[in-house]
Design an enzyme around this catalytic site. Sequence first.
Site, PDB file in Angstrom:
ATOM      1  N   ARG A   1       1.211  -1.091  -0.281  1.00  0.00           N
ATOM      2  CA  ARG A   1       0.187  -0.032   0.378  1.00  0.00           C
ATOM      3  C   ARG A   1       0.710   1.158   0.111  1.00  0.00           C
ATOM      4  O   ARG A   1       0.563   2.425  -0.413  1.00  0.00           O
ATOM      5  CB  ARG A   1      -1.114   0.182   1.130  1.00  0.00           C
ATOM      6  CG  ARG A   1      -2.134  -0.785   1.149  1.00  0.00           C
ATOM      7  CD  ARG A   1      -3.322  -0.481   2.083  1.00  0.00           C
ATOM      8  NE  ARG A   1      -4.643  -1.534   1.806  1.00  0.00           N
ATOM      9  CZ  ARG A   1      -4.659  -1.602   3.101  1.00  0.00           C
ATOM     10  NH1 ARG A   1      -5.312  -1.369   3.939  1.00  0.00           N
ATOM     11  NH2 ARG A   1      -6.548  -2.477   2.866  1.00  0.00           N
TER      12      ARG A   1
ATOM     13  N   LYS B   1     -17.732 -17.765   0.374  1.00  0.00           N
ATOM     14  CA  LYS B   1     -20.091 -17.630   1.132  1.00  0.00           C
ATOM     15  C   LYS B   1     -20.500 -16.681   0.337  1.00  0.00           C
ATOM     16  O   LYS B   1     -20.152 -15.839  -0.571  1.00  0.00           O
ATOM     17  CB  LYS B   1     -19.252 -16.381   2.705  1.00  0.00           C
ATOM     18  CG  LYS B   1     -19.417 -17.368   3.768  1.00  0.00           C
ATOM     19  CD  LYS B   1     -19.443 -16.999   4.602  1.00  0.00           C
ATOM     20  CE  LYS B   1     -18.998 -17.617   6.061  1.00  0.00           C
ATOM     21  NZ  LYS B   1     -18.732 -16.954   6.521  1.00  0.00           N
TER      22      LYS B   1
ATOM     23  N   GLY C   1      -8.547  -9.316  -1.535  1.00  0.00           N
ATOM     24  CA  GLY C   1      -7.215  -9.626  -0.587  1.00  0.00           C
ATOM     25  C   GLY C   1      -6.461 -11.208  -0.634  1.00  0.00           C
ATOM     26  O   GLY C   1      -5.647 -11.048  -1.011  1.00  0.00           O
TER      27      GLY C   1
ATOM     28  N   GLY D   1     -12.683  -4.740   0.627  1.00  0.00           N
ATOM     29  CA  GLY D   1     -13.612  -4.555   0.698  1.00  0.00           C
ATOM     30  C   GLY D   1     -14.100  -3.446  -0.593  1.00  0.00           C
ATOM     31  O   GLY D   1     -15.462  -3.298  -1.195  1.00  0.00           O
TER      32      GLY D   1
HETATM   33  C1  3PG Z   1      -8.648  -2.114   4.892  1.00  0.00           C
HETATM   34  O1  3PG Z   1      -7.868  -3.112   5.727  1.00  0.00           O
HETATM   35  O2  3PG Z   1      -9.442  -2.415   3.980  1.00  0.00           O
HETATM   36  C2  3PG Z   1      -8.627  -0.524   4.954  1.00  0.00           C
HETATM   37  O3  3PG Z   1      -7.965   0.062   5.370  1.00  0.00           O
HETATM   38  C3  3PG Z   1     -10.604   0.049   6.075  1.00  0.00           C
HETATM   39  O4  3PG Z   1     -10.327  -0.416   6.953  1.00  0.00           O
HETATM   40  P1  3PG Z   1     -11.633  -0.895   8.593  1.00  0.00           P
HETATM   41  O5  3PG Z   1     -11.371  -1.998   7.601  1.00  0.00           O
HETATM   42  O6  3PG Z   1     -10.324  -1.289   9.482  1.00  0.00           O
HETATM   43  O7  3PG Z   1     -12.679   0.127   7.657  1.00  0.00           O
END
Ligand code: 3PG
Length: 407
Positions: free
Chosen positions: A37, A199, A356, A379
């Site tokens: 990142r 899932k 991920g 996400g």
């Molecule tokens: C992540 O790593 O998914 C982002 O930095 C967001 O972090 P969070 O899921 O804790 O909101």
Amino acid sequence: MTTFRSLDDANVKGKRVLVRVDLNVPMQDGKVSDSTRIEEIVPTLVELAGRGARVILLSHFNRPKGPDPKHSLRPVVPEIARLTKRQVGFAEDCIGPKAESAIASMKDGDILCLENTRFHPEEEKNDREFAKKLAALGDIFVDEAFSAAHREHASNSAIVTASSLIAYPGRAMKSELDALARAFEHPQHPVAAIVGGAKVSTKLELLGHLLTKVETLIIGGAMANTFLVAKGNAIGKSLYESDLVATARDIMDKAKLLGREVVLPVDAVVAKKLAEQVPSRVVSIDEVGADDMILDIGPHTVEHVVSVLARSKTLVWNGPFGAFEHKPFDNSTIEIAEAAAELTAAGRLVSFAGGGDTVAALNHASVKHRMTHVSTGGGAFLESLEGKTLPGVKVLIVPQNCPVPGE
Ligand code: 3PG
Ligand code: MG
């Protein structure tokens, strides 16, 4: 068409530029253990500093409940300095006197990292008063945190809506947005999507949305088992979600109605349990035994998936096929990743991947750099594939009929 401002047009010299980055990076023994990142944001930071900006970094880190030294951003700073090849300052708070005095002593070209925005609970509430305090520290806002853009927080949302700061996407953010537009707004058809993982429940919206966008939906991972049950297959002891069998059936019906192909395994690699190098065998999908677990797709399915990729022009990939963390159940994911990379290299496929596990699988197959675009978002990538405009992206969009000002 969605329009964003371009950093090319921003006059940043001598300006305090607040750059929202995602420094939520994995740490081990107080050191950054995966710099991906940070590597992504380095070009923007170096460019801004090189253009004479005073670069002020804003980021969250982990999920602290209030100020907590265990969740300080301080240990991340040396890694930013190493990768940007510049000195990077640190301020012990992201608002108030500590931030203000550190910023006041900055010179053009300096980089300063402010402490974890989540030390203030107002951050996650997208609190406007807190956001105004953040905004007051800068003259220009740049969002370079695609992987946090699915969060509607003060440092990436109200900082723009509660202030008069002009907001720009950073270079990495822009390339994520361009890739998403290329995949969904004006893709080259036919489009194939691979959705894997465990899932159906976490990817339901995604499957529904993708069906309207793609010619072929390839389902992998344990999720495919729920679809197999919906088709009437026996899956032995394999993982599946019994309460989503009817939903899986609905998705297949919808696909039929829309004339889309759903690819499910025709054969599988099965074993008695999930463990490293456990004895396994290949069976046709009609021959899964009562005490078998499906742990990967079989060679005929791999062949079919590869043939789908060969006749597609665009691929969107989220989620691995088998239980890829355990050998030999990583075979199909590696073979398909290699095929996708080769087609991409030959100019026959535009390939997008994210999430991920997917990125881990592509790294494992050593093809990450041969895909057209691999998203840093987990996400955020998933929610984009669901067709949502992410809150952190929404505030960067220039309203239509509004001239695009430089600043
Ligand atoms: C992540 O790593 O998914 C982002 O930095 C967001 O972090 P969070 O899921 O804790 O909101
Ligand atoms: Mg997360």
